[in-house]
Structures are given as C-alpha cells and as structure tokens.
Scaffold this motif. Structure first.
Motif, mmCIF file in Angstrom:
data_model
loop_
_atom_site.group_PDB
_atom_site.id
_atom_site.type_symbol
_atom_site.label_atom_id
_atom_site.label_comp_id
_atom_site.label_asym_id
_atom_site.label_seq_id
_atom_site.Cartn_x
_atom_site.Cartn_y
_atom_site.Cartn_z
ATOM 1 N N ARG A 19 51.889 35.505 50.532
ATOM 2 C CA ARG A 19 50.502 35.179 50.206
ATOM 3 C C ARG A 19 49.779 34.471 51.354
ATOM 4 O O ARG A 19 48.651 34.853 51.703
ATOM 5 N N ALA A 20 50.396 33.450 51.949
ATOM 6 C CA ALA A 20 49.712 32.685 52.991
ATOM 7 C C ALA A 20 49.372 33.575 54.184
ATOM 8 O O ALA A 20 48.283 33.476 54.763
ATOM 9 N N GLU A 21 50.297 34.460 54.560
ATOM 10 C CA GLU A 21 50.033 35.350 55.690
ATOM 11 C C GLU A 21 48.986 36.399 55.333
ATOM 12 O O GLU A 21 48.143 36.759 56.164
ATOM 13 N N PHE A 22 49.021 36.883 54.084
ATOM 14 C CA PHE A 22 47.988 37.825 53.621
ATOM 15 C C PHE A 22 46.604 37.192 53.747
ATOM 16 O O PHE A 22 45.678 37.810 54.270
ATOM 17 N N VAL A 23 46.458 35.969 53.269
ATOM 18 C CA VAL A 23 45.157 35.287 53.311
ATOM 19 C C VAL A 23 44.691 35.090 54.753
ATOM 20 O O VAL A 23 43.512 35.237 55.063
ATOM 21 N N ARG A 24 45.633 34.769 55.640
ATOM 22 C CA ARG A 24 45.279 34.440 57.018
ATOM 23 C C ARG A 24 45.019 35.667 57.881
ATOM 24 O O ARG A 24 44.142 35.649 58.750
ATOM 25 N N THR A 25 45.759 36.774 57.655
ATOM 26 C CA THR A 25 45.744 37.853 58.633
ATOM 27 C C THR A 25 45.249 39.204 58.128
ATOM 28 O O THR A 25 44.830 40.034 58.946
ATOM 29 N N SER A 26 45.291 39.475 56.834
ATOM 30 C CA SER A 26 44.976 40.838 56.380
ATOM 31 C C SER A 26 43.481 41.113 56.482
ATOM 32 O O SER A 26 42.636 40.241 56.285
ATOM 33 N N TYR A 27 43.133 42.364 56.774
ATOM 34 C CA TYR A 27 41.731 42.770 56.806
ATOM 35 C C TYR A 27 41.046 42.458 55.478
ATOM 36 O O TYR A 27 39.910 41.962 55.451
ATOM 37 N N LEU A 28 41.723 42.783 54.374
ATOM 38 C CA LEU A 28 41.074 42.628 53.075
ATOM 39 C C LEU A 28 40.749 41.167 52.792
ATOM 40 O O LEU A 28 39.603 40.842 52.421
ATOM 41 N N ALA A 29 41.717 40.281 52.955
ATOM 42 C CA ALA A 29 41.476 38.862 52.658
ATOM 43 C C ALA A 29 40.442 38.270 53.597
ATOM 44 O O ALA A 29 39.586 37.482 53.174
ATOM 45 N N ARG A 30 40.497 38.635 54.873
ATOM 46 C CA ARG A 30 39.524 38.103 55.838
ATOM 47 C C ARG A 30 38.109 38.538 55.485
ATOM 48 O O ARG A 30 37.155 37.772 55.626
ATOM 49 N N SER A 31 37.961 39.782 55.010
ATOM 50 C CA SER A 31 36.617 40.244 54.651
ATOM 51 C C SER A 31 36.129 39.590 53.370
ATOM 52 O O SER A 31 34.955 39.198 53.274
ATOM 53 N N LEU A 35 32.464 36.686 52.013
ATOM 54 C CA LEU A 35 31.442 36.949 51.003
ATOM 55 C C LEU A 35 30.673 35.679 50.666
ATOM 56 O O LEU A 35 31.243 34.580 50.650
ATOM 57 N N PRO A 36 29.385 35.801 50.374
ATOM 58 C CA PRO A 36 28.597 34.610 50.027
ATOM 59 C C PRO A 36 29.017 34.041 48.676
ATOM 60 O O PRO A 36 29.648 34.724 47.864
ATOM 61 N N PRO A 37 28.674 32.773 48.422
ATOM 62 C CA PRO A 37 29.015 32.152 47.146
ATOM 63 C C PRO A 37 28.502 32.985 45.971
ATOM 64 O O PRO A 37 27.391 33.500 45.995
ATOM 65 N N GLY A 38 29.341 33.132 44.980
ATOM 66 C CA GLY A 38 28.968 33.896 43.801
ATOM 67 C C GLY A 38 29.255 35.377 43.896
ATOM 68 O O GLY A 38 29.132 36.093 42.909
ATOM 69 N N GLU A 39 29.632 35.871 45.081
ATOM 70 C CA GLU A 39 29.910 37.303 45.246
ATOM 71 C C GLU A 39 31.398 37.603 45.388
ATOM 72 O O GLU A 39 31.771 38.752 45.607
ATOM 73 N N LEU A 40 32.250 36.586 45.266
ATOM 74 C CA LEU A 40 33.691 36.814 45.387
ATOM 75 C C LEU A 40 34.228 37.343 44.063
ATOM 76 O O LEU A 40 34.098 36.690 43.024
ATOM 77 N N PRO A 41 34.831 38.544 44.059
ATOM 78 C CA PRO A 41 35.390 39.073 42.817
ATOM 79 C C PRO A 41 36.702 38.377 42.476
ATOM 80 O O PRO A 41 37.282 37.655 43.291
ATOM 81 N N LYS A 42 37.170 38.616 41.270
ATOM 82 C CA LYS A 42 38.530 38.221 40.928
ATOM 83 C C LYS A 42 39.489 39.052 41.776
ATOM 84 O O LYS A 42 39.231 40.222 42.054
ATOM 85 N N ILE A 43 40.583 38.442 42.204
ATOM 86 C CA ILE A 43 41.538 39.141 43.065
ATOM 87 C C ILE A 43 42.912 39.116 42.406
ATOM 88 O O ILE A 43 43.400 38.048 42.001
ATOM 89 N N LEU A 44 43.523 40.284 42.274
ATOM 90 C CA LEU A 44 44.899 40.414 41.800
ATOM 91 C C LEU A 44 45.752 40.843 42.980
ATOM 92 O O LEU A 44 45.435 41.818 43.665
ATOM 93 N N LEU A 45 46.834 40.111 43.232
ATOM 94 C CA LEU A 45 47.655 40.337 44.422
ATOM 95 C C LEU A 45 49.120 40.472 44.028
ATOM 96 O O LEU A 45 49.661 39.601 43.350
ATOM 97 N N HIS A 46 49.721 41.576 44.445
ATOM 98 C CA HIS A 46 51.186 41.687 44.384
ATOM 99 C C HIS A 46 51.676 41.499 45.809
ATOM 100 O O HIS A 46 51.510 42.376 46.653
ATOM 101 N N GLU A 47 52.234 40.327 46.074
ATOM 102 C CA GLU A 47 52.580 39.930 47.442
ATOM 103 C C GLU A 47 54.057 40.162 47.726
ATOM 104 O O GLU A 47 54.860 40.383 46.823
ATOM 105 N N GLY A 48 54.408 40.086 49.021
ATOM 106 C CA GLY A 48 55.809 40.153 49.432
ATOM 107 C C GLY A 48 56.504 41.431 49.009
ATOM 108 O O GLY A 48 57.709 41.415 48.715
#
Length: 239
Positions: A19-31, A35-48
C-alpha cells in the motif's frame, strides 16, 4: 445549472505493490492525489498481489469488488499504471452511465470476433499481424509518460462498442448485477475485458466509450506467455 445525479463513484484497482509504495509511486494513486477537494472517489485496493502472497487474477478480484458494491454505485476498474488527468472524471462517468451500462475509454464497434483483441489481428500462432479495420474503432488514450504522453486517437468517442479495452472499465453495478453478468475467473490477467464485454453484450447491456483523459504506462505485451495463454483461453471459449 444542469447537474447529474450524484451517484457514488468507486475506483477499484489491483496492484503488486504494498500500500505505501502504491500511494507513493503508482500512476493511479499519484493522479488521484491531485484531485481537488470533494472530487476524490472512494478507492478499493487489493494490494501486494505478488508472490510470495497468494496472487488473485484480475477477474477474481474484480468480482469481489462487484460483490461488495451497492446497486447504485458506479464502479470503475482501473489499472494501477493509469494516470487520470481529468479531475471531473466522476461527473463524466455519471453522464456516461446514463447512456451506457459498461463504459471504457477505447474499443471497437465492429471488431473481428475471431481475434483475441479488440484492435489487433493475430496469426493462428498468436503473432501480431497489424490493425483490424480502423473504421469501427473508438476512443483516445495516452501512453507512456503522463507529463508528455504519446496520444493514440482510435476514433470518435462517445460511441457504442462491442468490445472495450480493460485499462479502464466502469460499470453501473445494479444493471450488471440484474443481468447476472460478472468476470470469468479463468481469465486471470488477459482476456477478462473482452470476455466481460461479450457476456455483457449477450445479456443486453449497453456498452460504449466515453472521453476521459488518461495516460496508460503500458501499450500491451502481446509476446508474453501469459498473454498468449489468456488469448488461447478466450478463443477456446468463444470459438
């Protein structure tokens, strides 16, 4: 001003990364972090999702996400190497899913259904043989570096399609569930998108593309044994 109903949007993704590496390095998490406040969707992650941990195929993981979603949800299955440039993409999905039940970013209205691809032709030995008929293609996708992507324009979008590319697939959960449509777990990392579209189309669901700006790191690895295995399984099912 005209506004679309605020249906909940959830982004679901599977990643080999912790999870920590996904948040820091993945294209999806970085994009998503941009997002501006209020535009962040719910995120479901199957990590590792990599050895030595048990590895789920995408179809199996996506079915689990579907099972947990509410009927009113819009669920977007997105590869972790996709960078979403459009901070209004939730509104675009809400609009798209008033027209279609299954939405992608690239696809084909009149694909050669004897091929294991929505876009390319292959020899009997599964060697690439160039494009299928470009006239029925739809969508636009960037590839490579999101700061300077190489943009592929396949054709006009929005447009009804029979097959969609799996880099980004969004569904109206209630409609898919009512039709009894799900992902076939025999397709672990390849072929699941084409198969899902074939099943959804046979069930009477509306399938199409929508214009949402993204960059995908991968252009596809059609020489890999895993891709050829998925292609052979798809052809065997739909022969």
């Amino acid at each position: 001003p005209m506004t679309m109903p605020r249906r909940p949007v959830t982004v679901a993704t599977v990643t080999r990364l912790p999870r920590a590496e996904f948040v820091r390095t993945s294209y999806l998490a970085r994009s998503l972090a941009m997002l501006p406040p209020g535009e962040l969707p719910k995120i479901l992650l199957h990590e590792g999702n990599a050895p030595p941990a048990p590895v789920l195929g995408l179809a199996e993981a996506y079915n689990a996400f579907l099972d947990d979603a509410a009927d009113d949800d819009i669920l977007a299955f997105v590869h972790d190497d996709v960078f979403i440039h459009d901070w209004f993409f939730q509104e675009r999905l809400r609009e798209a899913l008033t027209h279609f039940d299954v939405v992608g970013l690239a696809g084909h209205a009149t694909p050669d259904l004897a091929q294991p691809s929505w876009a390319l032709r292959f020899s009997p030995g599964l060697e690439p043989q160039g494009w299928q008929d470009r006239a029925g293609m739809s969508g636009t996708v960037g590839h490579g570096d999101p700061t300077a992507p190489s943009v592929s324009v396949y054709g006009p979008t929005p447009a009804p399609c029979r097959l969609l590319d799996g880099l980004f697939l969004a569904v109206s959960v209630g409609r898919v569930r009512a039709a009894g449509v799900c992902f076939d777990p025999r397709f672990r990392f390849h072929g699941y998108d084409l198969d899902f579209c074939r099943v959804a189309g046979a069930a009477g669901l509306r399938i199409g593309t929508w214009p949402i700006a993204v960059t995908h790191a991968s252009g596809g690895n059609f020489a890999s044994p895993a891709w050829k295995e998925g292609a052979a399984a798809y052809l065997a099912k739909w022969r």
